[in-house]
Design a protein around this motif. Structure first.
Motif, PDB file in Angstrom:
ATOM      1  N   THR A  32      37.637 129.960  36.454  1.00 22.98           N
ATOM      2  CA  THR A  32      36.243 130.120  37.163  1.00 22.98           C
ATOM      3  C   THR A  32      36.221 128.832  37.804  1.00 22.98           C
ATOM      4  OG1 THR A  32      35.644 128.632  35.449  1.00 22.98           O
ATOM      5  CG2 THR A  32      35.619 131.075  34.990  1.00 22.98           C
ATOM      6  N   GLY A  33      35.038 128.753  38.601  1.00 24.30           N
ATOM      7  CA  GLY A  33      34.857 127.348  39.416  1.00 24.30           C
ATOM      8  C   GLY A  33      33.666 127.759  40.624  1.00 24.30           C
ATOM      9  N   ASP A  34      33.345 126.763  41.511  1.00 24.69           N
ATOM     10  CA  ASP A  34      32.196 127.080  42.566  1.00 24.69           C
ATOM     11  C   ASP A  34      33.053 127.413  43.950  1.00 24.69           C
ATOM     12  OD1 ASP A  34      33.514 124.378  42.929  1.00 24.69           O
ATOM     13  OD2 ASP A  34      31.358 123.471  43.212  1.00 24.69           O
ATOM     14  N   PHE A  35      34.366 128.034  43.628  1.00 20.49           N
ATOM     15  CA  PHE A  35      34.775 128.261  44.935  1.00 20.49           C
ATOM     16  C   PHE A  35      34.267 129.658  45.336  1.00 20.49           C
ATOM     17  CE2 PHE A  35      37.239 129.364  41.036  1.00 20.49           C
ATOM     18  CZ  PHE A  35      37.509 130.739  40.980  1.00 20.49           C
ATOM     19  N   PHE A  36      34.921 130.082  46.591  1.00 25.69           N
ATOM     20  CA  PHE A  36      34.603 131.203  47.269  1.00 25.69           C
ATOM     21  C   PHE A  36      35.837 132.255  47.491  1.00 25.69           C
ATOM     22  CE2 PHE A  36      31.355 128.054  49.019  1.00 25.69           C
ATOM     23  CZ  PHE A  36      30.165 128.902  48.751  1.00 25.69           C
ATOM     24  N   LEU A  37      35.597 133.507  47.139  1.00 27.88           N
ATOM     25  CA  LEU A  37      36.855 134.430  47.022  1.00 27.88           C
ATOM     26  C   LEU A  37      36.444 135.892  47.531  1.00 27.88           C
ATOM     27  CD1 LEU A  37      39.887 134.993  46.290  1.00 27.88           C
ATOM     28  CD2 LEU A  37      38.941 135.200  43.916  1.00 27.88           C
ATOM     29  N   GLU A  38      37.306 136.230  48.507  1.00 27.88           N
ATOM     30  CA  GLU A  38      36.907 137.536  48.973  1.00 27.88           C
ATOM     31  C   GLU A  38      38.286 138.485  48.964  1.00 27.88           C
ATOM     32  OE1 GLU A  38      34.104 138.870  49.851  1.00 27.88           O
ATOM     33  OE2 GLU A  38      32.843 137.168  50.298  1.00 27.88           O
ATOM     34  N   PRO A  39      38.375 139.562  48.263  1.00 29.55           N
ATOM     35  CA  PRO A  39      37.327 140.147  47.796  1.00 29.55           C
ATOM     36  C   PRO A  39      37.257 139.658  46.220  1.00 29.55           C
ATOM     37  CG  PRO A  39      39.140 141.450  47.613  1.00 29.55           C
ATOM     38  CD  PRO A  39      39.558 140.550  48.616  1.00 29.55           C
ATOM     39  N   GLU A  40      35.970 139.811  45.725  1.00 30.93           N
ATOM     40  CA  GLU A  40      35.872 139.303  44.344  1.00 30.93           C
ATOM     41  C   GLU A  40      36.855 139.726  43.189  1.00 30.93           C
ATOM     42  OE1 GLU A  40      31.830 140.446  42.767  1.00 30.93           O
ATOM     43  OE2 GLU A  40      32.244 142.586  43.286  1.00 30.93           O
ATOM     44  N   THR A  41      37.277 141.058  43.331  1.00 28.69           N
ATOM     45  CA  THR A  41      38.493 141.475  42.488  1.00 28.69           C
ATOM     46  C   THR A  41      39.568 140.672  42.492  1.00 28.69           C
ATOM     47  OG1 THR A  41      39.015 142.932  44.248  1.00 28.69           O
ATOM     48  CG2 THR A  41      37.376 143.665  42.434  1.00 28.69           C
ATOM     49  N   ALA A  42      39.815 139.855  43.533  1.00 31.32           N
ATOM     50  CA  ALA A  42      41.199 139.141  43.526  1.00 31.32           C
ATOM     51  C   ALA A  42      41.280 138.008  42.460  1.00 31.32           C
ATOM     52  CB  ALA A  42      41.263 138.338  45.046  1.00 31.32           C
ATOM     53  N   LEU A  43      40.129 137.706  41.837  1.00 34.30           N
ATOM     54  CA  LEU A  43      40.344 136.765  40.817  1.00 34.30           C
ATOM     55  C   LEU A  43      40.996 137.457  39.597  1.00 34.30           C
ATOM     56  CD1 LEU A  43      39.280 133.714  39.691  1.00 34.30           C
ATOM     57  CD2 LEU A  43      37.391 135.106  38.658  1.00 34.30           C
ATOM     58  N   ALA A  44      40.653 138.586  39.283  1.00 34.91           N
ATOM     59  CA  ALA A  44      41.282 139.389  38.157  1.00 34.91           C
ATOM     60  C   ALA A  44      42.834 139.279  38.274  1.00 34.91           C
ATOM     61  CB  ALA A  44      40.624 140.808  37.845  1.00 34.91           C
ATOM     62  N   SER A  45      42.920 139.491  39.866  1.00 34.99           N
ATOM     63  CA  SER A  45      44.635 139.767  39.998  1.00 34.99           C
ATOM     64  C   SER A  45      45.182 138.567  39.777  1.00 34.99           C
ATOM     65  CB  SER A  45      44.814 139.973  41.607  1.00 34.99           C
ATOM     66  OG  SER A  45      43.912 141.186  41.905  1.00 34.99           O
ATOM     67  N   PRO A  71      45.508 140.744  46.692  1.00 34.67           N
ATOM     68  CA  PRO A  71      45.489 141.898  47.690  1.00 34.67           C
ATOM     69  C   PRO A  71      45.464 141.351  49.264  1.00 34.67           C
ATOM     70  CG  PRO A  71      43.279 141.357  46.968  1.00 34.67           C
ATOM     71  CD  PRO A  71      44.138 140.413  46.158  1.00 34.67           C
ATOM     72  N   GLU A  72      46.082 142.258  49.769  1.00 33.10           N
ATOM     73  CA  GLU A  72      46.496 141.892  51.401  1.00 33.10           C
ATOM     74  C   GLU A  72      44.797 141.476  51.985  1.00 33.10           C
ATOM     75  OE1 GLU A  72      48.944 144.018  53.554  1.00 33.10           O
ATOM     76  OE2 GLU A  72      48.179 143.003  55.216  1.00 33.10           O
ATOM     77  N   GLY A  73      45.069 140.429  52.672  1.00 33.58           N
ATOM     78  CA  GLY A  73      43.723 140.094  53.261  1.00 33.58           C
ATOM     79  C   GLY A  73      42.596 139.087  52.552  1.00 33.58           C
ATOM     80  N   ALA A  74      43.241 138.969  51.175  1.00 29.42           N
ATOM     81  CA  ALA A  74      42.307 138.071  50.241  1.00 29.42           C
ATOM     82  C   ALA A  74      42.028 136.702  51.086  1.00 29.42           C
ATOM     83  CB  ALA A  74      43.135 137.904  48.945  1.00 29.42           C
ATOM     84  N   GLN A  75      40.907 136.182  50.766  1.00 30.29           N
ATOM     85  CA  GLN A  75      40.584 134.988  51.602  1.00 30.29           C
ATOM     86  C   GLN A  75      39.949 134.021  50.364  1.00 30.29           C
ATOM     87  OE1 GLN A  75      40.098 133.745  54.707  1.00 30.29           O
ATOM     88  NE2 GLN A  75      40.491 135.644  55.625  1.00 30.29           N
ATOM     89  N   LEU A  76      40.850 132.932  50.092  1.00 36.98           N
ATOM     90  CA  LEU A  76      40.521 131.914  49.186  1.00 36.98           C
ATOM     91  C   LEU A  76      39.836 130.728  49.926  1.00 36.98           C
ATOM     92  CD1 LEU A  76      42.792 133.470  47.900  1.00 36.98           C
ATOM     93  CD2 LEU A  76      43.280 131.413  46.542  1.00 36.98           C
ATOM     94  N   ILE A  77      38.567 130.340  49.856  1.00 34.42           N
ATOM     95  CA  ILE A  77      37.774 129.403  50.348  1.00 34.42           C
ATOM     96  C   ILE A  77      37.374 128.327  49.754  1.00 34.42           C
ATOM     97  CG2 ILE A  77      35.756 129.315  52.163  1.00 34.42           C
ATOM     98  CD1 ILE A  77      36.253 132.422  51.773  1.00 34.42           C
ATOM     99  N   GLY A  78      38.053 127.108  50.008  1.00 34.31           N
ATOM    100  CA  GLY A  78      37.545 125.932  49.413  1.00 34.31           C
ATOM    101  C   GLY A  78      38.387 125.639  48.141  1.00 34.31           C
ATOM    102  N   PHE A  79      39.460 126.490  48.110  1.00 30.47           N
ATOM    103  CA  PHE A  79      40.814 126.296  47.186  1.00 30.47           C
ATOM    104  C   PHE A  79      41.904 126.975  47.415  1.00 30.47           C
ATOM    105  CE2 PHE A  79      40.700 129.999  43.997  1.00 30.47           C
ATOM    106  CZ  PHE A  79      40.031 131.034  44.741  1.00 30.47           C
ATOM    107  N   SER A  80      42.780 126.829  46.472  1.00 26.18           N
ATOM    108  CA  SER A  80      44.213 127.662  46.921  1.00 26.18           C
ATOM    109  C   SER A  80      44.855 128.170  45.560  1.00 26.18           C
ATOM    110  CB  SER A  80      45.111 126.535  47.922  1.00 26.18           C
ATOM    111  OG  SER A  80      45.364 125.755  46.704  1.00 26.18           O
TER     112      SER A  80
END
Lengths: 101, 266
Positions: A32-45, A71-80
């Motif tokens: 968990t955290g205050d990061f940004f992630l697209e798509p949101e389902t990438a967290l469960a992956s 997933p292809e094209g996932a964007q992790l913003i502010g973390f890695s």
């Protein structure tokens, strides 16, 4: 009882890992955290990729597992994936208590 | 600090739309969450023109980011004690502590084409270029601190969050007009690791609210925001349609009011 670790990417966002280890393997992981992630389902992956990993896996190995799960094209913003791996290692190695200042 | 300039052809995109302006009556926090999701999808589907919505809140609230854990961020008994509604939004980012008279919140709903070619990080400053101009016209030396902080030489003012759905971008911002720091610190859990690169272990020194920075009434600042947007890009008065409101009410009941959503990350 989940072990707890946190890591804040300098200039970026906080990642919190709550990890349960049994028999030398990660059996459950919550990230968990205050990061940004697209798509949101990438967290469960990413958390699914952590489950089953050896508890002594290196940060690099944990990051690679998560990287391959995205997933292809996932964007992790502010973390890695490396930042998540650091938080997971801290949870396993240190198990810092939740704290507030 | 960043005082970013964008190419003229990108800035010209703002003029390609008939921007709609909604200024809400005071609305329940979880209905606000639902309205944001509905209007993002409506703009994505082309059923609504791009829209600026300025929020009014009808109760205290903590708004968690999409990926935050309830127990890590909120002291639930303290939230109850202070009549704070806890909800989870659809964008990432950090928890916001809201009291209606102390908070200025707005959303932008636009086609993704508005931010085409910009990185996610750059699109934050791009979506708020107009509000920095509005703040500067009020004497606040406002700048964007990447990724998503709006700040000035006097301290942090607020934060933005974005998500992209169905061809649309949702960009929303909450600013502190005033702040009851002791109450905020009772309700929100702010740990040391989070502050590890902020150069301060004191959460209450991080934010300098707009009342302190401008000595102006909240309404004056809100009016200036809308006027600046209107002068730059034009604004047409609008309201939620009955269908939009009905969709939002349903989404609130089925999603944002549910424990499944709030405790998605317990």
């Amino acid at each position: 009882m989940a072990r707890h670790g946190e890591y804040k990417t300098p200039g970026g966002k906080l990642v919190v890992a709550d990890v349960v280890v049994e028999g030398g393997r990660i059996v459950s992981a919550e990230v968990t955290g205050d990061f940004f992630l697209e798509p949101e389902t990438a967290l469960a992956s990413m958390t699914a990729a952590l489950v089953g990993a050896p508890a002594d896996a290196s940060e690099r190995e944990l990051a690679d597992l998560m990287e391959r799960s995205l997933p292809e094209g996932a964007q992790l913003i502010g973390f890695s994936t490396e930042a998540v791996a650091t938080a997971v290692r801290r949870a396993i190695d240190v198990d810092s208590p939740r704290e507030r200042v | 600090m960043s005082d970013q300039r964008f190419p003229e052809e990108m800035l010209a995109r703002w003029h390609e739309h008939d921007w709609q302006f909604i200024h809400d009556a005071p609305t329940a926090p979880r209905l606000h969450m639902a309205i944001d999701e509905v209007l993002t999808l409506e703009v994505g589907a082309g059923r609504r023109e791009p829209t600026l919505r300025i929020w009014e809140w009808d109760s205290n609230a903590v708004i968690l980011g999409r990926f935050q854990s309830v127990r890590n961020e909120v002291d639930m008994p303290a939230a109850e004690r202070h009549d704070v509604t806890v909800c989870r939004r659809i964008t990432g980012g950090g928890a916001m502590f809201v009291e209606p008279e102390n908070t200025i919140t707005y959303s932008l709903y636009a086609p993704e084409s508005l931010v085409k070619g910009l990185s996610f990080v750059d699109s934050y400053a791009f979506m708020d270029a107009w509000v920095l101009e509005a703040l500067r016209s009020l004497g606040v030396n406002a700048v964007y601190k990447p990724i998503n902080d709006i700040s000035s030489d006097q301290g942090k003012i607020g934060g933005a969050a974005q998500t992209r759905r169905a061809g649309a971008v949702l960009h929303h911002v909450t600013m502190a007009y005033d702040i009851d720091t002791p109450k905020m610190l009772e309700v929100l859990r702010i740990g040391r690791e989070k502050l590890s690169d902020k150069g301060s272990v004191s959460a209450n020194r991080r934010v300098t609210p707009l009342r302190e920075q401008t000595a102006l009434p909240r309404e004056t600042i809100v009016e200036r925001f809308a006027r600046t947007f209107d002068e730059l890009y034009g604004l047409t008065p609008s309201t939620l349609t009955p269908a939009e409101l009905e969709s939002a009410e349903r989404l609130r009941r089925e999603k944002f009011d549910s424990d499944e959503w709030l405790y998605l990350l317990p």
